[in-house]
Design a protein around this motif. Structure first.
Motif, PDB file in Angstrom:
ATOM      1  N   PHE A   1       0.855  -1.184   0.000  1.00 39.03           N
ATOM      2  CA  PHE A   1       0.000   0.000   0.000  1.00 39.03           C
ATOM      3  C   PHE A   1       0.894   1.238   0.000  1.00 39.03           C
ATOM      4  O   PHE A   1       1.635   1.470   0.955  1.00 39.03           O
ATOM      5  N   ALA A   2       0.825   2.014  -1.064  1.00 38.01           N
ATOM      6  CA  ALA A   2       1.563   3.279  -1.094  1.00 38.01           C
ATOM      7  C   ALA A   2       0.860   4.283  -0.191  1.00 38.01           C
ATOM      8  O   ALA A   2      -0.371   4.321  -0.127  1.00 38.01           O
ATOM      9  N   VAL A   3       1.635   5.090   0.528  1.00 40.39           N
ATOM     10  CA  VAL A   3       1.096   6.102   1.433  1.00 40.39           C
ATOM     11  C   VAL A   3       1.773   7.430   1.125  1.00 40.39           C
ATOM     12  O   VAL A   3       3.006   7.518   1.134  1.00 40.39           O
ATOM     13  N   GLY A   4       0.973   8.448   0.855  1.00 43.94           N
ATOM     14  CA  GLY A   4       1.538   9.734   0.467  1.00 43.94           C
ATOM     15  C   GLY A   4       1.998  10.592   1.624  1.00 43.94           C
ATOM     16  O   GLY A   4       2.004  11.816   1.513  1.00 43.94           O
ATOM     17  N   GLY A   5       2.368   9.977   2.743  1.00 46.54           N
ATOM     18  CA  GLY A   5       2.858  10.729   3.895  1.00 46.54           C
ATOM     19  C   GLY A   5       2.466  10.059   5.193  1.00 46.54           C
ATOM     20  O   GLY A   5       1.281   9.817   5.432  1.00 46.54           O
ATOM     21  N   ILE A   6       3.447   9.727   6.024  1.00 49.82           N
ATOM     22  CA  ILE A   6       3.163   9.101   7.320  1.00 49.82           C
ATOM     23  C   ILE A   6       2.359  10.066   8.193  1.00 49.82           C
ATOM     24  O   ILE A   6       2.715  11.225   8.357  1.00 49.82           O
ATOM     25  N   GLY A   7       1.266   9.557   8.750  1.00 48.24           N
ATOM     26  CA  GLY A   7       0.427  10.371   9.612  1.00 48.24           C
ATOM     27  C   GLY A   7      -0.647  11.148   8.876  1.00 48.24           C
ATOM     28  O   GLY A   7      -1.483  11.794   9.505  1.00 48.24           O
TER      29      GLY A   7
END
Length: 321
Positions: A154-160
């Motif tokens: 799963f790509a995430v465009g920014g932690i948090g």
């Protein structure tokens, strides 16, 4: 009239004018909306949109000042330490709730050091997959992920970020576990999804709407409770995973201890301004919905959101020093 009597009259007249002059100066003092994000992003556009509406309603200049960094914490801390006159306000986003658990130590208390004024908008996201992913809907995705735990990325465009929390919430509710691949922004994550370097991601409407119908990625579901007109034929994830919803929110805060009448004045300006067609068009263009509420309703909303994300952050295991 004796000269001394004349002087006394002049002094008395001057003193009588001072409160009025001070009041006019206060009224003409600009309001500054502090934004914990860079210019051009959704939070910045929301702030500038509502600033324009508030300025006309309050007959007071409203300016936007960007203070990005630390997931919005720098901006929040600035407002928490500001004067209680209501002339320095915060336009924040979902990370305000997430950071309460994500960061081991904050320079402020998100529940005690702010005066909630109103929610401004909510924006759902979209679950998408690479074009050759071996599932065509959410039910098939969950079944595949349970057969191969930890295999899909799963790509995430920014932690948090709200999209990171949507990813974690989906896995938590579906009882699956994937590999989280963090990116510095949603745009580069989408590019790698198109290229097949990652399998899945929750993306903002603006980032993937141009790809609808191109066949370059698959659209599996939306995080709103109802279908979105921008994504005809893409069902809500809650149709398969009952109760699942995820929305980024944007709202306005002041520092703690503001006068109730000032809070009421600002809330009324926000609520009225958010009803203007220009602001509504701004939000709907990006797939969002204008949502306002009372200061107490917004306070309850944020408190509930902080408690919700505490569980999600614990699930992710993510922390920031």
């Amino acid at each position: 009239m004796h000269l001394s009597g004349f002087r006394r009259c002049v002094i008395a007249a001057a003193l009588a004018v001072l409160p009025l002059s001070a009041g006019l100066a206060q009224a003409n003092k600009p309001i500054t909306l502090i934004v914990g994000a860079s210019p051009g992003g959704t939070t910045d556009r929301v702030a500038r949109g509502i600033a324009q509406e508030m300025s006309g309603l309050l007959k007071q200049t409203v300016i936007v000042e960007n203070k990005p960094g630390a997931g919005g914490n720098i901006a929040a801390d600035t407002v928490a330490r500001s004067s209680k006159d209501g002339d320095t306000l915060l336009v924040s986003f979902t990370s305000f709730s997430v950071n309460a658990s994500l960061y081991k130590k904050l320079p402020f208390d998100p529940k005690k050091d702010f005066t909630p004024i109103s929610l401004l908008a909510e924006v759902p996201s979209v679950l998408v997959a690479r074009k050759d992913f071996p599932a065509n809907n959410v039910a098939e995705l969950i079944a595949q992920a349970k057969k191969k735990p930890g295999e899909f990325s799963f790509a995430v465009g920014g932690i948090g970020s709200s999209l990171h929390m949507a990813t974690a919430s989906f896995q938590m509710d579906a009882g699956i576990k994937g590999l989280t691949v963090p990116y510095k922004g949603t745009a580069p994550a989408v590019q790698d999804l198109i290229g097949g370097q990652v399998d899945l991601m929750f993306a903002s409407v603006e980032n993937v709407l141009p790809l609808l119908g191109t066949g370059r990625i698959k659209f599996l579901g939306v995080t709103s409770t109802q279908p979105m007109k921008q994504f005809a034929g893409v069902p809500p994830i809650s149709n398969t995973l009952p109760g699942f919803t995820s929305k980024a929110w944007f709202g306005m805060f002041g520092p703690a201890g503001m006068a109730p009448e000032r809070v009421k004045q600002l809330n009324e300006a926000v609520v009225a301004g958010a009803k203007h067609a220009t602001f509504i068009d701004l939000m709907t263009h990006g797939g969002g919905e204008v949502v306002t509420n009372t200061p107490q309703e917004f306070a309850d909303y944020v408190a509930k959101d902080i408690d919700h994300y505490a569980k999600v952050v614990e699930f992710t295991g993510a922390t920031v020093n």
